[in-house]
Design a protein around this motif. Structure first.
Motif, mmCIF file in Angstrom:
data_model
loop_
_atom_site.group_PDB
_atom_site.id
_atom_site.type_symbol
_atom_site.label_atom_id
_atom_site.label_comp_id
_atom_site.label_asym_id
_atom_site.label_seq_id
_atom_site.Cartn_x
_atom_site.Cartn_y
_atom_site.Cartn_z
ATOM 1 N N VAL A 6 0.857 -1.183 0.000
ATOM 2 C CA VAL A 6 0.000 0.000 0.000
ATOM 3 C C VAL A 6 0.894 1.235 0.000
ATOM 4 O O VAL A 6 1.865 1.296 0.756
ATOM 5 C CB VAL A 6 -0.902 -0.040 1.264
ATOM 6 C CG1 VAL A 6 -1.661 1.265 1.439
ATOM 7 C CG2 VAL A 6 -1.852 -1.230 1.180
ATOM 8 N N ASP A 7 0.567 2.210 -0.851
ATOM 9 C CA ASP A 7 1.417 3.402 -0.957
ATOM 10 C C ASP A 7 0.944 4.456 0.054
ATOM 11 O O ASP A 7 0.298 5.443 -0.312
ATOM 12 C CB ASP A 7 1.374 3.931 -2.396
ATOM 13 C CG ASP A 7 2.483 4.951 -2.629
ATOM 14 O OD1 ASP A 7 3.109 5.391 -1.639
ATOM 15 O OD2 ASP A 7 2.710 5.301 -3.793
ATOM 16 N N TYR A 8 1.290 4.217 1.293
ATOM 17 C CA TYR A 8 0.879 5.135 2.364
ATOM 18 C C TYR A 8 1.396 6.546 2.100
ATOM 19 O O TYR A 8 0.674 7.531 2.248
ATOM 20 C CB TYR A 8 1.398 4.637 3.720
ATOM 21 C CG TYR A 8 1.241 5.666 4.807
ATOM 22 C CD1 TYR A 8 0.033 5.799 5.485
ATOM 23 C CD2 TYR A 8 2.281 6.541 5.126
ATOM 24 C CE1 TYR A 8 -0.138 6.768 6.460
ATOM 25 C CE2 TYR A 8 2.125 7.510 6.096
ATOM 26 C CZ TYR A 8 0.910 7.624 6.764
ATOM 27 O OH TYR A 8 0.759 8.586 7.709
ATOM 28 N N PHE A 9 2.675 6.640 1.694
ATOM 29 C CA PHE A 9 3.306 7.961 1.570
ATOM 30 C C PHE A 9 2.679 8.797 0.451
ATOM 31 O O PHE A 9 2.771 10.009 0.456
ATOM 32 C CB PHE A 9 4.821 7.810 1.371
ATOM 33 C CG PHE A 9 5.507 7.302 2.616
ATOM 34 C CD1 PHE A 9 5.834 8.183 3.639
ATOM 35 C CD2 PHE A 9 5.794 5.953 2.786
ATOM 36 C CE1 PHE A 9 6.447 7.737 4.807
ATOM 37 C CE2 PHE A 9 6.401 5.495 3.941
ATOM 38 C CZ PHE A 9 6.732 6.388 4.958
ATOM 39 N N ASN A 12 -10.673 -0.764 3.337
ATOM 40 C CA ASN A 12 -10.821 -0.684 4.791
ATOM 41 C C ASN A 12 -11.334 0.688 5.184
ATOM 42 O O ASN A 12 -10.622 1.688 5.071
ATOM 43 C CB ASN A 12 -9.482 -0.968 5.496
ATOM 44 C CG ASN A 12 -9.611 -0.955 7.017
ATOM 45 O OD1 ASN A 12 -10.725 -0.874 7.553
ATOM 46 N ND2 ASN A 12 -8.484 -1.015 7.711
ATOM 47 N N GLU A 13 -12.564 0.711 5.665
ATOM 48 C CA GLU A 13 -13.174 1.997 6.052
ATOM 49 C C GLU A 13 -12.365 2.714 7.125
ATOM 50 O O GLU A 13 -12.470 3.931 7.299
ATOM 51 C CB GLU A 13 -14.602 1.758 6.552
ATOM 52 C CG GLU A 13 -14.658 0.897 7.809
ATOM 53 C CD GLU A 13 -16.070 0.596 8.287
ATOM 54 O OE1 GLU A 13 -17.015 1.272 7.845
ATOM 55 O OE2 GLU A 13 -16.213 -0.322 9.119
ATOM 56 N N MET A 14 -11.544 1.962 7.884
ATOM 57 C CA MET A 14 -10.754 2.584 8.948
ATOM 58 C C MET A 14 -9.497 3.278 8.413
ATOM 59 O O MET A 14 -8.795 3.955 9.160
ATOM 60 C CB MET A 14 -10.363 1.544 9.996
ATOM 61 C CG MET A 14 -11.547 1.007 10.773
ATOM 62 S SD MET A 14 -11.021 -0.207 11.994
ATOM 63 C CE MET A 14 -12.602 -0.637 12.724
ATOM 64 N N GLY A 15 -9.187 3.052 7.138
ATOM 65 C CA GLY A 15 -8.049 3.746 6.525
ATOM 66 C C GLY A 15 -6.701 3.260 7.027
ATOM 67 O O GLY A 15 -5.761 4.062 7.107
ATOM 68 N N GLN A 47 -2.509 6.632 -0.257
ATOM 69 C CA GLN A 47 -3.490 5.608 -0.668
ATOM 70 C C GLN A 47 -4.517 5.295 0.428
ATOM 71 O O GLN A 47 -5.697 5.150 0.154
ATOM 72 C CB GLN A 47 -2.757 4.319 -1.089
ATOM 73 C CG GLN A 47 -3.651 3.356 -1.847
ATOM 74 C CD GLN A 47 -2.895 2.160 -2.395
ATOM 75 O OE1 GLN A 47 -1.678 2.061 -2.243
ATOM 76 N NE2 GLN A 47 -3.610 1.255 -3.023
ATOM 77 N N THR A 48 -4.053 5.210 1.679
ATOM 78 C CA THR A 48 -4.986 4.852 2.767
ATOM 79 C C THR A 48 -5.976 5.973 3.073
ATOM 80 O O THR A 48 -6.937 5.767 3.807
ATOM 81 C CB THR A 48 -4.223 4.519 4.061
ATOM 82 O OG1 THR A 48 -3.357 5.629 4.380
ATOM 83 C CG2 THR A 48 -3.422 3.253 3.938
ATOM 84 N N ARG A 49 -5.722 7.155 2.502
ATOM 85 C CA ARG A 49 -6.628 8.279 2.750
ATOM 86 C C ARG A 49 -7.595 8.491 1.578
ATOM 87 O O ARG A 49 -8.473 9.344 1.643
ATOM 88 C CB ARG A 49 -5.817 9.554 3.049
ATOM 89 C CG ARG A 49 -5.095 9.456 4.404
ATOM 90 C CD ARG A 49 -4.269 10.681 4.744
ATOM 91 N NE ARG A 49 -3.073 10.832 3.926
ATOM 92 C CZ ARG A 49 -1.957 10.084 4.042
ATOM 93 N NH1 ARG A 49 -1.895 9.115 4.942
ATOM 94 N NH2 ARG A 49 -0.912 10.288 3.266
ATOM 95 N N GLN A 50 -7.445 7.680 0.531
ATOM 96 C CA GLN A 50 -8.345 7.837 -0.620
ATOM 97 C C GLN A 50 -9.731 7.280 -0.299
ATOM 98 O O GLN A 50 -9.856 6.196 0.279
ATOM 99 C CB GLN A 50 -7.801 7.078 -1.838
ATOM 100 C CG GLN A 50 -6.584 7.727 -2.462
ATOM 101 C CD GLN A 50 -5.897 6.806 -3.461
ATOM 102 O OE1 GLN A 50 -6.322 5.672 -3.690
ATOM 103 N NE2 GLN A 50 -4.812 7.301 -4.032
#
Ligand SMILES: N[C@@H](CCC(=O)N[C@@H](CS)C(=O)NCC(=O)O)C(=O)O
Length: 206
Positions: free
Chosen positions: A34-37, A51-54, A40-43
């Motif tokens: 996952v490209d956190y930087f 994952n709704e929790m991001g 991606q987790t905030r898209q």
């Protein structure tokens, strides 16, 4: 049965907990990086589809998707005999999993992240506050390990794997030289690292 898929990134100690548990259980798994930087987790799409929790880690298996490292570790302990938790240890293991999520990993990770990766760096006072919270959690664990070689009982459990999430990252990232400053934590780290299959986070997750 399909291959387990672990959504993760190499700087994520919470992902490392799950990767280490799968490795100790001898289970092959596919890494989904996952490209956190890059956010991606905030898209919105990633959150609604993955994952709704991001957050990672997320473990995909048998058509299911599971998040929260503590829940995933308990699931793996049910699934694999080598990770099993004995009935008389369940509450104690859960107690340390909760402590880890609330205080130990929470503070180690929340101090490491802004001091090492955040741009711009937070204010010195914020870092000093977080450092003091982290040191308090480290003291508690170091004292606990004065009376027992391992977190619960006499063999490594998922409580150890949860608490091991961040301790093996480099000292200059953590802001603590755990091996030099916390002798019992250092001895416990060595015990866990001697379990066959152990690999350091950047090695296992890269
Ligand atoms: N309590 C959660 C914490 C998970 C967590 O904080 N994951 C971080 C990486 S280590 C994350 O994905 N953060 C993404 C974000 O905040 O956007 C767990 O144990 O799984």
């Amino acid at each position: 049965m399909t291959t387990d898929r672990l959504h993760c990134f190499k700087e994520s100690g919470n992902s490392y907990k799950v990767a280490l548990a799968l490795t100790f259980a001898g289970v092959p798994f596919e890494k989904v990086t996952v490209d956190y930087f890059d956010g991606q987790t905030r898209q919105t799409v990633w959150r609604s589809e993955t994952n709704e929790m991001g957050e990672v880690p997320i473990l995909e298996f048998d058509g299911r998707r599971m998040s929260q490292s503590g829940v995933i570790l308990l699931h793996l302990a049910e699934r694999f005999d080598s990770l099993r938790v004995e009935p008389d240890e369940r509450e104690e293991v859960l107690r340390w999993l909760l402590f880890d999520n609330h205080k130990f990993t929470a503070n180690l990770a929340s101090y490491r992240w802004p001091r090492t990766f955040a741009k711009p760096s937070p204010h010195e006072a914020v870092l000093a506050y977080m450092r003091q919270r982290t040191a308090a959690a480290l003291d508690i664990v170091d004292r606990h390990l004065a009376d027992c070689p391992i977190i619960v009982g006499d063999r490594c459990t998922v409580a150890d794997l949860s608490m091991a999430g961040y301790v093996y990252y480099p000292a200059d990232e953590l802001g603590f030289d755990l091996r030099a400053e916390y002798s019992r934590i250092a001895a416990w780290m060595d015990r866990v690292a001697q379990i066959p299959g152990w690999r350091a986070p950047y090695d296992l997750l890269s």
